[in-house]
Motif scaffolding. Structure first.
Motif, PDB file in Angstrom:
ATOM      1  N   GLY A 152       0.800  -1.221   0.000  1.00 40.15           N
ATOM      2  CA  GLY A 152       0.000   0.000   0.000  1.00 40.15           C
ATOM      3  C   GLY A 152       0.828   1.265   0.000  1.00 40.15           C
ATOM      4  N   SER A 153       2.013   1.223   0.601  1.00 35.29           N
ATOM      5  CA  SER A 153       2.868   2.403   0.673  1.00 35.29           C
ATOM      6  C   SER A 153       3.238   2.912  -0.710  1.00 35.29           C
ATOM      7  CB  SER A 153       4.139   2.090   1.464  1.00 35.29           C
ATOM      8  OG  SER A 153       5.027   3.194   1.449  1.00 35.29           O
ATOM      9  N   VAL A 154       3.708   2.020  -1.579  1.00 35.85           N
ATOM     10  CA  VAL A 154       4.121   2.463  -2.910  1.00 35.85           C
ATOM     11  C   VAL A 154       2.911   2.761  -3.800  1.00 35.85           C
ATOM     12  CG1 VAL A 154       4.291   0.177  -4.007  1.00 35.85           C
ATOM     13  CG2 VAL A 154       5.778   2.042  -4.769  1.00 35.85           C
ATOM     14  N   GLU A 155       1.810   2.021  -3.588  1.00 35.65           N
ATOM     15  CA  GLU A 155       0.609   2.306  -4.374  1.00 35.65           C
ATOM     16  C   GLU A 155       0.072   3.698  -4.047  1.00 35.65           C
ATOM     17  OE1 GLU A 155      -2.258  -0.829  -4.011  1.00 35.65           O
ATOM     18  OE2 GLU A 155      -0.750  -2.373  -4.314  1.00 35.65           O
ATOM     19  N   SER A 156       0.150   4.078  -2.780  1.00 34.59           N
ATOM     20  CA  SER A 156      -0.240   5.432  -2.392  1.00 34.59           C
ATOM     21  C   SER A 156       0.685   6.456  -3.034  1.00 34.59           C
ATOM     22  CB  SER A 156      -0.195   5.566  -0.869  1.00 34.59           C
ATOM     23  OG  SER A 156      -0.453   6.898  -0.482  1.00 34.59           O
ATOM     24  N   ALA A 157       1.989   6.149  -3.074  1.00 38.50           N
ATOM     25  CA  ALA A 157       2.956   7.066  -3.687  1.00 38.50           C
ATOM     26  C   ALA A 157       2.671   7.247  -5.178  1.00 38.50           C
ATOM     27  CB  ALA A 157       4.373   6.541  -3.481  1.00 38.50           C
ATOM     28  N   VAL A 158       2.345   6.147  -5.865  1.00 41.67           N
ATOM     29  CA  VAL A 158       2.034   6.229  -7.294  1.00 41.67           C
ATOM     30  C   VAL A 158       0.802   7.105  -7.516  1.00 41.67           C
ATOM     31  CG1 VAL A 158       1.202   4.895  -9.284  1.00 41.67           C
ATOM     32  CG2 VAL A 158       3.153   4.069  -7.937  1.00 41.67           C
ATOM     33  N   LYS A 159      -0.197   6.940  -6.662  1.00 43.65           N
ATOM     34  CA  LYS A 159      -1.390   7.786  -6.776  1.00 43.65           C
ATOM     35  C   LYS A 159      -1.050   9.253  -6.570  1.00 43.65           C
ATOM     36  CE  LYS A 159      -4.742   4.239  -5.402  1.00 43.65           C
ATOM     37  NZ  LYS A 159      -5.701   3.797  -4.349  1.00 43.65           N
ATOM     38  N   GLN A 160      -0.141   9.523  -5.634  1.00 43.64           N
ATOM     39  CA  GLN A 160       0.282  10.897  -5.383  1.00 43.64           C
ATOM     40  C   GLN A 160       1.033  11.472  -6.581  1.00 43.64           C
ATOM     41  OE1 GLN A 160      -0.398  12.913  -2.706  1.00 43.64           O
ATOM     42  NE2 GLN A 160      -1.754  11.278  -2.021  1.00 43.64           N
ATOM     43  N   VAL A 161       1.869  10.646  -7.215  1.00 45.15           N
ATOM     44  CA  VAL A 161       2.578  11.080  -8.423  1.00 45.15           C
ATOM     45  C   VAL A 161       1.583  11.341  -9.546  1.00 45.15           C
ATOM     46  CG1 VAL A 161       4.193  10.365 -10.225  1.00 45.15           C
ATOM     47  CG2 VAL A 161       4.740   9.931  -7.824  1.00 45.15           C
ATOM     48  N   ASP A 162       0.615  10.439  -9.686  1.00 42.67           N
ATOM     49  CA  ASP A 162      -0.377  10.569 -10.756  1.00 42.67           C
ATOM     50  C   ASP A 162      -1.234  11.826 -10.606  1.00 42.67           C
ATOM     51  OD1 ASP A 162       0.528   8.276 -11.894  1.00 42.67           O
ATOM     52  OD2 ASP A 162      -1.138   6.999 -11.258  1.00 42.67           O
ATOM     53  N   ARG A 163      -1.374  12.321  -9.384  1.00 39.81           N
ATOM     54  CA  ARG A 163      -2.147  13.553  -9.178  1.00 39.81           C
ATOM     55  C   ARG A 163      -1.569  14.702  -9.993  1.00 39.81           C
ATOM     56  NH1 ARG A 163      -2.825  15.340  -3.139  1.00 39.81           N
ATOM     57  NH2 ARG A 163      -3.528  17.169  -4.290  1.00 39.81           N
ATOM     58  N   ARG A 164      -0.259  14.679 -10.221  1.00 37.82           N
ATOM     59  CA  ARG A 164       0.387  15.731 -11.019  1.00 37.82           C
ATOM     60  C   ARG A 164       0.505  15.332 -12.483  1.00 37.82           C
ATOM     61  NH1 ARG A 164       1.261  19.286 -13.763  1.00 37.82           N
ATOM     62  NH2 ARG A 164       2.972  20.796 -13.755  1.00 37.82           N
ATOM     63  N   THR A 165       0.890  14.090 -12.737  1.00 37.89           N
ATOM     64  CA  THR A 165       1.189  13.685 -14.113  1.00 37.89           C
ATOM     65  C   THR A 165      -0.054  13.364 -14.926  1.00 37.89           C
ATOM     66  OG1 THR A 165       1.477  11.372 -13.444  1.00 37.89           O
ATOM     67  CG2 THR A 165       3.436  12.779 -13.441  1.00 37.89           C
ATOM     68  N   LYS A 166      -1.162  13.051 -14.240  1.00 38.16           N
ATOM     69  CA  LYS A 166      -2.389  12.687 -14.958  1.00 38.16           C
ATOM     70  C   LYS A 166      -3.492  13.716 -14.789  1.00 38.16           C
ATOM     71  CE  LYS A 166      -1.626   7.695 -15.105  1.00 38.16           C
ATOM     72  NZ  LYS A 166      -2.138   6.356 -14.745  1.00 38.16           N
ATOM     73  N   ILE A 167      -3.088  14.980 -14.627  1.00 32.39           N
ATOM     74  CA  ILE A 167      -4.080  16.052 -14.634  1.00 32.39           C
ATOM     75  C   ILE A 167      -4.840  15.982 -15.952  1.00 32.39           C
ATOM     76  CG2 ILE A 167      -4.344  18.568 -14.747  1.00 32.39           C
ATOM     77  CD1 ILE A 167      -2.016  18.785 -12.817  1.00 32.39           C
ATOM     78  N   SER A 168      -6.137  16.205 -15.902  1.00 34.92           N
ATOM     79  CA  SER A 168      -6.996  16.036 -17.076  1.00 34.92           C
ATOM     80  C   SER A 168      -6.395  16.696 -18.315  1.00 34.92           C
ATOM     81  CB  SER A 168      -8.376  16.650 -16.786  1.00 34.92           C
ATOM     82  OG  SER A 168      -9.222  16.485 -17.903  1.00 34.92           O
TER      83      SER A 168
END
Length: 355
Positions: free
Chosen positions: A313-329
């Protein structure tokens, strides 16, 4: 501050406030928000640059050198080349170090255009979209070194939409992320796994390092290069394991029984439950279990004894946090810019963007 100083300060403040009030249009003072904005604007224009300049001159003990002005949260701040040299302000910088950090923190979360708007709203200082972008690409965001021993980590990955030549469909290319448990540090690499592999191997590693991941082959190819074999405990993420179990479908009683057996690490007994199943999903699951045989532990025991984590879960949470910036609509990235964007986001998540 002595009582005399407080009295003198109060008198000066009252005099300054009266002058600024008389210089402010009444139309700007019809609400508290308007008053706040007007006072900040007047202070940044007339007062804070003078106060900041006094502090700079007093601290450095000089006023010699080429004179310039920096954009600052204090307004347009006067500074000379000699003063800037003493205060470690780069020669060509147009933004103060504190304002730069503010910009980097905001642009790590939103688009450069939104960052420009937010910075102006928060600080009253205009820093354009292009300046925000140039600031990010001038930085050298290095992955941090942990002081404490690394006992656990997890590995995962994500995808970023990359621009292609005109007329071609955008490509989704993968990146890898590693999270060091307990302190939550995260490192990423784009199309170059060696970056995160070297980062982990340069950390102080415990005598046994637990490496948690899902069933993806690419994850375990990375794990295989982290620390020596004798130092590594590989654990298949419990939640992905159960997710794959329920893909088999069929008898709910059998699925529940299989889950109970897997929780205790009884792999062969679990496989025996599906031996007579001819469905493709059941066969695939048995193959999956056999493939990860050495990574399926007695989850119940390891959790009860607090030996190690059983989930990624730790790294999955980190990936989601990264995606918040890289996958902006609607976001699409130039391929050459992706590593810097990932490094920028990681610097923010690792708490490195501070004065």
């Amino acid at each position: 501050m002595t009582p005399e100083q407080k009295q003198a300060l109060q008198e000066h403040i009252q005099a300054i406030a009266k002058i600024l009030y008389e210089d402010t249009s009444p139309e700007r003072l019809t609400s508290l928000a308007g008053i706040e904005e007007a006072v900040r604007s007047q202070m940044q224009k007339h007062i804070m640059p003078e106060v900041g300049g006094f502090f700079i001159e007093t601290v450095t003990g000089t006023r010699t050198g080429y004179k310039r002005r920096l954009k600052s949260i204090l307004g347009e701040l006067p500074i000379t080349s000699k003063q800037a040299q003493q205060l470690e302000v780069p020669a060509r910088n147009q933004l103060s170090p504190y304002l730069e950090i503010c910009c980097l923190r905001v642009s790590a979360n939103v688009t450069y255009e939104d960052a420009a708007a937010d910075i102006e709203y928060f600080t009253g200082v205009q820093v354009s979209r292009s300046s925000q972008q140039r600031l990010v690409h001038r930085q050298n965001f290095e992955l941090p070194t942990q002081e404490d021993l690394v006992e656990e980590l997890s590995v995962d990955g994500g995808n970023i939409r990359v621009r292609t030549t005109e007329g071609e469909i955008c490509a989704w290319l993968g990146y890898k992320a590693i999270s060091l448990h307990h302190n939550g540090m995260v490192g990423t690499s784009f199309q170059d796994n060696q970056v995160v592999i070297d980062w982990v191997n340069h950390q102080p590693l415990a005598s046994t390092v637990t490496c948690v991941g899902d069933g993806h082959d690419g994850i375990w190819k990375i794990v295989d290069q982290l620390a020596p074999d004798v130092q590594r405990r590989e654990v298949l993420d419990w939640f992905h394991l159960i997710e794959n179990l329920h893909k088999v479908g069929g008898s709910l009683k059998r699925l529940k029984q299989a889950q109970s057996l897997l929780w205790k690490g009884q792999l062969d007994a679990t496989i025996a439950l599906f031996t007579n199943c001819k469905g493709k999903q059941a066969q695939n699951f048995c193959h999956y279990l056999d493939k990860h045989r050495d990574r399926i532990i007695n989850y119940e025991y390891h959790q009860a004894e607090e030996i190690c984590s059983i989930g990624s879960g730790s790294v999955e949470s980190a990936v989601k946090q990264v995606d918040r910036r890289t996958k902006i609509s609607g976001a699409q990235w130039k391929r050459e810019n992706v590593p810097q964007v990932l490094a920028h986001r990681c610097a923010y998540l690792n708490g490195l963007l501070s004065v």
